[in-house]
Design a protein around this motif. Sequence first.
Motif, PDB file in Angstrom:
ATOM      1  N   LEU B   3      -5.297   2.319   5.009  1.00 32.66           N
ATOM      2  CA  LEU B   3      -4.228   2.359   4.549  1.00 32.66           C
ATOM      3  C   LEU B   3      -2.813   1.391   5.031  1.00 32.66           C
ATOM      4  N   SER B   4      -2.071   0.754   4.214  1.00 33.50           N
ATOM      5  CA  SER B   4      -0.984  -0.195   4.559  1.00 33.50           C
ATOM      6  C   SER B   4       0.268   0.896   4.560  1.00 33.50           C
ATOM      7  N   ALA B   5       1.216   0.396   5.617  1.00 27.06           N
ATOM      8  CA  ALA B   5       2.483   1.159   5.376  1.00 27.06           C
ATOM      9  C   ALA B   5       3.068   1.491   4.229  1.00 27.06           C
ATOM     10  N   GLU B   6       2.757   0.167   3.410  1.00 25.30           N
ATOM     11  CA  GLU B   6       3.415   0.317   2.062  1.00 25.30           C
ATOM     12  C   GLU B   6       2.904   1.185   1.284  1.00 25.30           C
ATOM     13  N   GLN B   7       1.571   1.373   1.477  1.00 29.35           N
ATOM     14  CA  GLN B   7       0.883   2.431   0.378  1.00 29.35           C
ATOM     15  C   GLN B   7       1.306   3.815   1.005  1.00 29.35           C
ATOM     16  N   VAL B   8       1.537   4.020   2.122  1.00 29.66           N
ATOM     17  CA  VAL B   8       1.802   5.353   2.640  1.00 29.66           C
ATOM     18  C   VAL B   8       3.350   5.472   2.050  1.00 29.66           C
ATOM     19  N   GLN B   9       4.234   4.624   2.065  1.00 32.14           N
ATOM     20  CA  GLN B   9       5.615   4.726   1.603  1.00 32.14           C
ATOM     21  C   GLN B   9       5.674   5.110   0.180  1.00 32.14           C
ATOM     22  N   ALA B  10       4.599   4.548  -0.589  1.00 33.45           N
ATOM     23  CA  ALA B  10       4.468   4.790  -1.957  1.00 33.45           C
ATOM     24  C   ALA B  10       4.245   6.206  -2.284  1.00 33.45           C
ATOM     25  N   VAL B  11       3.119   6.545  -1.562  1.00 30.57           N
ATOM     26  CA  VAL B  11       2.695   7.930  -1.477  1.00 30.57           C
ATOM     27  C   VAL B  11       3.719   9.059  -1.065  1.00 30.57           C
ATOM     28  N   ALA B  12       4.377   8.602  -0.327  1.00 28.93           N
ATOM     29  CA  ALA B  12       5.862   9.265   0.378  1.00 28.93           C
ATOM     30  C   ALA B  12       6.765   9.482  -0.956  1.00 28.93           C
TER      31      ALA B  12
END
Lengths: 502, 95
Positions: B3-12
Motif C-alpha cells: 500500500l502506498s502512503a496515498e492509499q492509506v491517506q485515502a482510506v483514512a
Amino acid sequence: MATSTEATPYTIVIGLEVHVQLLTETKLFCGCRNRFGDPPNTNVCPICLGMPGVLPVMNQKAFQLALRAAVALNCQIARFTKWDRKNYYYPDLPKNYQISQYDLPFSHDGYLEIPTADGGTKRVGIIRVHLEEDAGKLLHAERGGKSQVDLNRAGTPLLEIVTKPDMNSPAEARTFLEELRLLLRYLEVSDCNMQEGSLRCDANINLHVQHNGQTVATPIVEVKNMNSFKAVEAAMAYEARRQYEEWLRTGAKLGEVPKETRGWDENRAVTVSQRRKEEASDYRYFPEPDLVPVVVSEQMLQEVRSQIGEFPAQRRLRLAAEYGIPEYDARVIVELGKAFADYFEQFARGLENPKNASNWMLQDVQRTLNAKGWTIEQFPVRPEKLADLVSRIERREINTHAAREVFAEMIESGRDPGAIIAERGLTMVSDEQQLKAIVDQVLDENPKVLEDFKKKKGKKRKQVAGFVRGLIMRQTKGRADAALVERLVNEALVARTGVPLE
Amino acid sequence: MALSAEQVQAVALLARLRLTDEELAVMTGQLNKIVEYVEQLHEVDTKDVEPLAHPLPISNVFREDRLRPSLPRDVALRNAPDTDGEFFLVPPVLD
Ligand SMILES: [Zn+2]
C-alpha cells in the motif's frame, strides 16, 4: 400515456432508480414499529440505533414482500442471496453503514410492461431489485442552528428497483411509475405514497443526438428531489431541453466530464447542479457478518406465486368487462389493493347493477375506511351484508337516504340490515295514494308556496318545487320514494296553480 | 502488493481519520504488515472451493413480523451528545 409529437434531433434516454418502503408491521431487523408520522424517536431500540453488540434478525414478511414484488416484475430470483455493509458517514445513519445488497441481490433481470400512446405495450427492463434498510430522517437546521435527527425510519425495509435506460420520453417515465405503483399497491407490497416518502425516485437521463449522420451520447445526469409523478415528468422534460442546449453550446459527450447530480427545484421548475462526482463513491462494501444468507427454495417461490394470482393490469380489464363498471372505477378499485378488489367482487355479485357496488365502495366504504383508519380487512361489514343492504335500494324497498342511516348502524353494531330497517321503520313509502295525500296536506298547510310558484320563473320556480319535496321528506322522515315524490309534487303544483313547471 | 502512503491517506479520509505525516508513515508500515500476513492465503489452492458468504453453515434465519417494545424516548436519547428532548441534535450538515 407516452406522447411524443415534437420532432427533435435527439432521443431521450431515461433510467429510474426507485425506492419503495414495504408494508410490514415492524422494521427490517428489529421489532420496532414501521410507521410514518409517529412522534420522533419513539420507534427506536438498540438495534436500529446501532448500539454495539446487538444482532439484527431478518423480518420474514419483508423478505416475502420483496420476493412478491420481484416475481411480479418478472425477475430472475437468485437461489442464494446475502447482505452487505455499505459504509458511509451521515447523521441519519446511526451505524455508519447501511445493510444493503451488493454483489448477490435476491433478484435481477426482469421487466414491467407499460401502456404506450398508440395503445400498445412496451417492456421496461429491470436490472435488479434488492432489499435494504432505510436511513433515518435529518431535518436541516435553520441558519446557524443544529440539525435534528429522527431515527423512526432507520432500519425500515426498503426495496430498491433499478430499471434499464429503456424510457424514451418524460411521459414514459411517468407511465412506468404509475404502472409500478399500481402493481405494488395491488400486491400490498407498498402504499407507494410519494408525499410520505414511501416511494422515492431518482432518474438518470441523457440524450442520443443525431449529428452529421452519427449518434452522439451526451453526459448522463442524475436528477434527484422529485416529489411527485408530475415532478418526474416535468423534470425530465426540462432536463432534456437543457442538455440539448448545453450540447449545442459545448459539444460535451458522455465520458468527457464527471457525472453530474442535479436537483429538481419545484418552484422555479428547473434542475439545479448539486455536485459533480470527481471519483466514484467508495462505500467499501463487505459481507454483513451479522446476517446469514438466504437460500430461496422452490417451495418459497411457489408460495409467493400463488399469493400473486391475477395481475392488476389483467384484473382491471376483467373488472370493467365482467361487471360493466367504468374503466376509471376499475382502476381505482384495483389500485386500492387485492383485498379491496376481492371485496368489490363479492359485493357486486349480490347486486342487480354492479355499478352500485363500485359507487358504494368508492364513496361510502372508502370514506369510512379513511375516517377510521381501517384497511378493508378491518371493515366490520361483510360484502354479502352490504349487498343485502344495497340490493334493497335496487328493489326500491328503502331509499339511499335511509340506506346511509342503516349503513352507519351496521358499522357500529354489525346487525343485519333487515332488522335495522324493521326496527327503525325505514321501509320506503312508495304507495302513490298515501304520498299523494301527504302532498295535498302539505300544500293545504302552505298556501304561500303556491303564490311563490306562480310568481317565480325558470330556475327559481323549480326551487319552489324542491322546497316542497323537502317538506314531504321531513313529513315522511326521509323514507319517501324520492322519484315518486318529485312527480307527485310537480303534478300537484301545476294542477293547483295552472302554470307550467318551467 | 504494497500500500502506498496515498492509499492509506485515502482510506483514512473515508474513515474520517486525520493523520499527521508521522502517523501516516506508521500506519502505512503497519497496514502493509497486516496485508502481507493475510496474503499468505494466496498460497492455498482455492480452484475448487466455493466462495464463502458467511462462516457459519446456516441460512434462512428469520423472525416473525411482530411488534416488540421500543425504547422510551428519554432512554433512547440518554446517551446522545446533544438533544432537544425529541430529536438527536447534530451540527448543521451541508450537502
Ligand atoms: Zn428498533
